[in-house]
Enzyme design. Structure first.
Site, PDB file in Angstrom:
ATOM      1  N   ARG A  53       0.841  -1.208   0.000  1.00 55.66           N
ATOM      2  CA  ARG A  53       0.000   0.000   0.000  1.00 55.66           C
ATOM      3  C   ARG A  53       0.875   1.257   0.000  1.00 55.66           C
ATOM      4  NH1 ARG A  53      -2.046   1.892   4.548  1.00 55.66           N
ATOM      5  NH2 ARG A  53      -2.267  -0.175   5.453  1.00 55.66           N
ATOM      6  N   TYR A  57     -15.191  14.899 -17.360  1.00 56.35           N
ATOM      7  CA  TYR A  57     -15.635  13.514 -17.193  1.00 56.35           C
ATOM      8  C   TYR A  57     -16.740  13.458 -16.126  1.00 56.35           C
ATOM      9  CZ  TYR A  57     -15.076   8.453 -16.546  1.00 56.35           C
ATOM     10  OH  TYR A  57     -15.271   7.109 -16.457  1.00 56.35           O
ATOM     11  N   ASP A  78      -6.496  16.967 -16.526  1.00 55.77           N
ATOM     12  CA  ASP A  78      -6.803  15.575 -16.834  1.00 55.77           C
ATOM     13  C   ASP A  78      -6.496  15.401 -18.318  1.00 55.77           C
ATOM     14  OD1 ASP A  78      -7.951  13.158 -17.621  1.00 55.77           O
ATOM     15  OD2 ASP A  78      -9.597  13.293 -16.185  1.00 55.77           O
ATOM     16  N   LYS A 117      -7.261   3.775 -19.984  1.00 59.83           N
ATOM     17  CA  LYS A 117      -7.589   4.067 -21.381  1.00 59.83           C
ATOM     18  C   LYS A 117      -6.369   3.830 -22.282  1.00 59.83           C
ATOM     19  CE  LYS A 117     -11.374   5.259 -19.331  1.00 59.83           C
ATOM     20  NZ  LYS A 117     -11.660   6.636 -18.923  1.00 59.83           N
TER      21      LYS A 117
HETATM   22  C1  LIG Z   1     -12.099   7.183 -17.783  1.00 54.97           C
HETATM   23  C2  LIG Z   1     -11.729   8.557 -17.366  1.00 54.97           C
HETATM   24  C3  LIG Z   1     -11.533   8.878 -16.023  1.00 54.97           C
HETATM   25  C4  LIG Z   1     -11.723   7.856 -14.913  1.00 54.97           C
HETATM   26  O1  LIG Z   1     -10.817   6.808 -15.050  1.00 54.97           O
HETATM   27  P1  LIG Z   1     -11.142   5.312 -14.493  1.00 54.97           P
HETATM   28  O2  LIG Z   1      -9.873   4.597 -14.791  1.00 54.97           O
HETATM   29  O3  LIG Z   1     -12.341   4.812 -15.215  1.00 54.97           O
HETATM   30  O4  LIG Z   1     -11.392   5.477 -13.035  1.00 54.97           O
HETATM   31  C5  LIG Z   1     -11.157  10.173 -15.707  1.00 54.97           C
HETATM   32  N1  LIG Z   1     -11.023  11.110 -16.663  1.00 54.97           N
HETATM   33  C6  LIG Z   1     -11.213  10.840 -17.966  1.00 54.97           C
HETATM   34  C7  LIG Z   1     -11.038  11.918 -18.963  1.00 54.97           C
HETATM   35  C8  LIG Z   1     -11.576   9.559 -18.367  1.00 54.97           C
HETATM   36  O5  LIG Z   1     -11.784   9.284 -19.662  1.00 54.97           O
END
Ligand SMILES: *Cc1c(COP(=O)(O)O)cnc(C)c1O
Length: 398
Positions: free
Chosen positions: A62, A115, A185, A210
């Site tokens: 952790r 998001y 982000d 992603k």
């Molecule tokens: C998918 C996504 C998230 C969240 O990510 P997870 O891995 O699903 O928790 C945050 N920001 C953007 C732009 C995303 O496409």
């Protein structure tokens, strides 16, 4: 003089993606998965030193883990950051930053184009903890800076390119905001689409679920920033526990190896598909930052090296047309996510945003016939043919 081969920063980013994140692997070529949740200390002194140092890699997973640390170092290198911290998901990273840095009485400025889960954290979770949030239009010049309350605003949060219409935020403008910490982000762009830190932004957040991990087999997030902030975020992560699994981190490292070529191919295919959709004329509002018709195309050219695999468009026939279109697709699959090898499609009005009222949908930039496409690695001709066939079905031609 030739470049010293052991000087990673003299190598191109594409090369560093292939060669990075190997500190705990030697001499294995593939990422080594350190599955151990705990590590044996040689002495009480060593255990005490590990327990009281932040982010130690061989104490308890952790706190830190060698495979996860390799992924973190590889991402930090690609983003041009001093350090990075991985999380168990993109939302782990998002929440880790927001709740790790903000306290009761603080204020956050966030772009409205964001998001959906991040929006809920800001809109619902933050007020519970006494954190005030102001949403602004991220495409409006000066809007973010104007919303900053000196001495109160702790974070300015932006997403670019943003869900769902691929709106952009000017990274130079964001990076120039003094006082609060600035966050991007950058999930849709990856380090091969843009490098926010080079524009003066303080913190980069990714859902590595992603394009970064890139094969739909890891749930993973990462934050890249200064070593000092990573120390702070790590201290908080050890407590909230949304830490990355070494299995996912290994898949993340594996994904980074091919990220530059996957991202380049998806960007090129998405631009081709978007251009074709625009010419075809049966859909409206085709959005991709690489299209000259994108309202911020000049900004995309200025700050992006490649524009990514996402395309957004509207079917004039609304909900019914959207549903018929998605059901008629044979190659593109209906699944929530993006950046993987397979072309994926979503119809937000009937899935992720089904509970919203028409005016709420409109505020989120989603129409009843809005379709979001994550263009995959298939041959672009096949993707185009699939879209053409589905459009024929919607038109009643097939
Ligand atoms: C998918 C996504 C998230 C969240 O990510 P997870 O891995 O699903 O928790 C945050 N920001 C953007 C732009 C995303 O496409």
């Amino acid at each position: 003089m030739t470049t010293p081969p052991d000087e990673p920063h003299d190598l191109h980013p594409d090369t560093r993606a292939v060669r990075g994140g190997r500190d705990s692997c030697d001499p294995a070529l593939a990422p080594v998965i350190w599955a151990s949740s705990t590590f044996v200390s040689p002495s009480v002194d060593a255990a005490q030193a590990a327990a009281t140092s932040v982010g130690t890699e061989r104490f308890y997973s952790r706190y830190g883990n060698p495979t996860v640390a390799d992924f973190e170092r590889a991402v930090a290198d690609l983003e041009g950051a001093e350090a990075a911290r991985a999380y168990g998901s993109g939302m782990g990273a998002v929440t880790g930053v927001i709740l790790g840095l903000c306290s009761q009485g603080d204020h956050i400025v966030a772009t409205r184009q964001i998001y959906a889960a991040t929006q809920l954290v800001l809109q619902v979770m933050c007020p519970r903890f006494g954190i005030d949030v102001t949403f602004v239009d991220g495409t409006e010049p000066g809007a973010m800076a104007a919303a900053v309350r000196p001495g109160k605003t702790m974070l300015v949060w932006a997403e670019t390119p943003a869900n769902p219409r691929l709106d952009l935020v000017d990274l130079d403008e964001l990076g120039a905001i003094a006082g609060p910490m600035t966050v991007v982000d950058s999930t849709f762009a990856t380090p091969f689409g843009q490098r926010p830190l080079a524009h003066g932004v303080d913190i980069v957040v990714h859902s590595a679920t992603k394009a970064m991990a890139g094969h739909n087999d890891a749930t993973l997030g990462v934050v890249a920033t200064s070593a000092e902030l990573v120390q702070w975020l790590t201290g908080f992560a050890v407590l909230h526990g949304a830490v990355a699994s070494p299995y996912d981190a290994a898949n993340g490292i594996r994904g980074l190896r091919t990220l530059p070529i996957r991202f380049a191919r998806q960007s090129a295919s998405a631009l081709e598909v978007a251009g074709w959709l625009e010419k075809d004329g049966r859909v409206t509002e085709v959005r991709h930052p690489g299209l000259e018709s994108h309202p911020q195309h000049d900004l995309a050219v200025r700050q992006m090296q490649a524009t990514g695999g996402l395309v957004c468009f509207d079917l004039p026939g609304g909900i019914a047309a959207g549903r018929r279109f998605v059901d008629a697709l044979e190659l593109a699959q209906l699944a929530t996510s993006l950046g993987g090898p397979e072309t994926l499609v979503t119809h937000p009005a009937s899935t992720t945003h089904v509970n919203l009222l028409p005016e709420e949908l409109a505020a989120a930039g989603i129409g009843p016939g809005t379709i979001r496409l994550s263009v995959g690695l298939e041959h672009p001709d096949d993707i185009r043919a699939d879209l053409a066939r589905a459009l024929d079905v919607v038109d009643g031609l097939a």
